[in-house]
Design an enzyme around this catalytic site. Structure first.
Site, PDB file in Angstrom:
ATOM      1  N   ASP A 123       0.870  -1.077  -0.088  1.00  0.00           N
ATOM      2  CA  ASP A 123       0.061   0.076   0.087  1.00  0.00           C
ATOM      3  C   ASP A 123       0.918   1.050   0.112  1.00  0.00           C
ATOM      4  OD1 ASP A 123      -2.244   1.563   0.259  1.00  0.00           O
ATOM      5  OD2 ASP A 123      -1.944   1.541   2.316  1.00  0.00           O
ATOM      6  N   ASP A 158      -0.138   5.049   1.202  1.00  0.00           N
ATOM      7  CA  ASP A 158      -0.354   6.229   2.268  1.00  0.00           C
ATOM      8  C   ASP A 158      -0.450   5.494   3.220  1.00  0.00           C
ATOM      9  OD1 ASP A 158      -0.748   8.096   0.196  1.00  0.00           O
ATOM     10  OD2 ASP A 158      -2.810   7.366  -0.273  1.00  0.00           O
TER      11      ASP A 158
END
Length: 253
Positions: free
Chosen positions: A17, A19
């Site tokens: 991922d 953020d």
């Protein structure tokens, strides 16, 4: 609580991922969401007030419009979905989502962003080991964030919100995005590693068949990440370095 740090040299590939995992943009997202929902709640008299707990429960890791709908649904508020090109001032799901995106983009371009030091060290090491790497992010801003942070070239695959919209991929926690990431990277999820900080993202990776899912605790909570299916919990990706510095230990509960 899971406490076994995986040896990433044995992984066919690693999907991250973005953020909150590679870059501290989760903080920028959180501030943008807070500003937008504070305004919406005040305008419509919605209670109770929006909090960080709402971010982790209803917004974090999801595609933008799905996050808006999920949060409003939690307050029993239903509004029209609208169109993806709705202006930010329009009171639709898409309009509110676009309002948030405008706030995020302004902050990103004003403040800039860089990778977490531990995350940068890890992706450098994986590149040097020849381990394929990709990004799976619900954000439509992923490409801009990766370029701004100076780390785009580490990743051969980026499955982001724009790709999800184009290809009709369901939002996390559905398995679609991580499954698409594995296919694009040419790896078997069962022999690869997913790295996530969002509960919805952990659930997505588990549903996509990843047997190793690293939960990065940036605020969601180690216990919650474990309950979502994380097989290993760390507070910094430096914990996953192949030759950690003396004194580096995995923190668990």
């Amino acid at each position: 609580m899971p406490n076994s740090v995986p040896d990433l040299r044995r992984a066919e590939g690693v999907l991250f991922d973005l953020d909150g995992v590679l870059t501290p943009t989760a903080e920028v997202h959180m501030r943008a969401w807070q500003a937008v929902f504070d305004g919406v709640f005040a305008q419509w008299g919605i209670t109770p007030p929006y909090t960080d707990a709402d971010y982790y429960a209803y917004v974090d890791g999801k595609k933008r419009y799905d996050g808006v709908a999920s949060l409003l649904h939690s307050r029993n508020v239903e509004i029209p979905w609208g169109q993806v090109d709705d202006p930010p001032e329009k009171d639709t799901i898409c309009g509110i989502g676009n309002r948030k995106n405008a706030a995020f983009a302004t902050a990103l371009r004003r403040e800039g962003i860089g990778p977490f030091p531990g995350s940068l060290a890890l992706i450098r090491q994986l590149r040097d080991e020849g381990i394929p790497q990709g990004v799976v992010s619900s954000s439509k801003n992923a490409e801009e964030v990766l370029e701004t942070a100076g780390i785009r070239d580490f990743f051969t695959v980026v499955i982001d919100g724009r790709v999800a919209e184009r290809d009709g991929l369901a939002s996390k926690p559905a398995p679609d995005m991580f499954r698409a990431g594995a296919v694009a990277l040419g790896v078997n999820p069962g022999e690869s590693v997913a790295v996530e900080d969002a509960l919805s993202g952990v659930e997505s990776a588990v549903a996509a068949g990843f047997s190793t899912v690293v939960g990065v605790d940036r605020g969601a909570g180690a216990g919650a990440l474990h309950e979502a299916g994380a097989t290993c919990i760390v507070d910094d990706l430096a914990r996953l370095l192949l030759d950690p510095s003396p004194g580096d230990t995995l923190e668990t509960e």
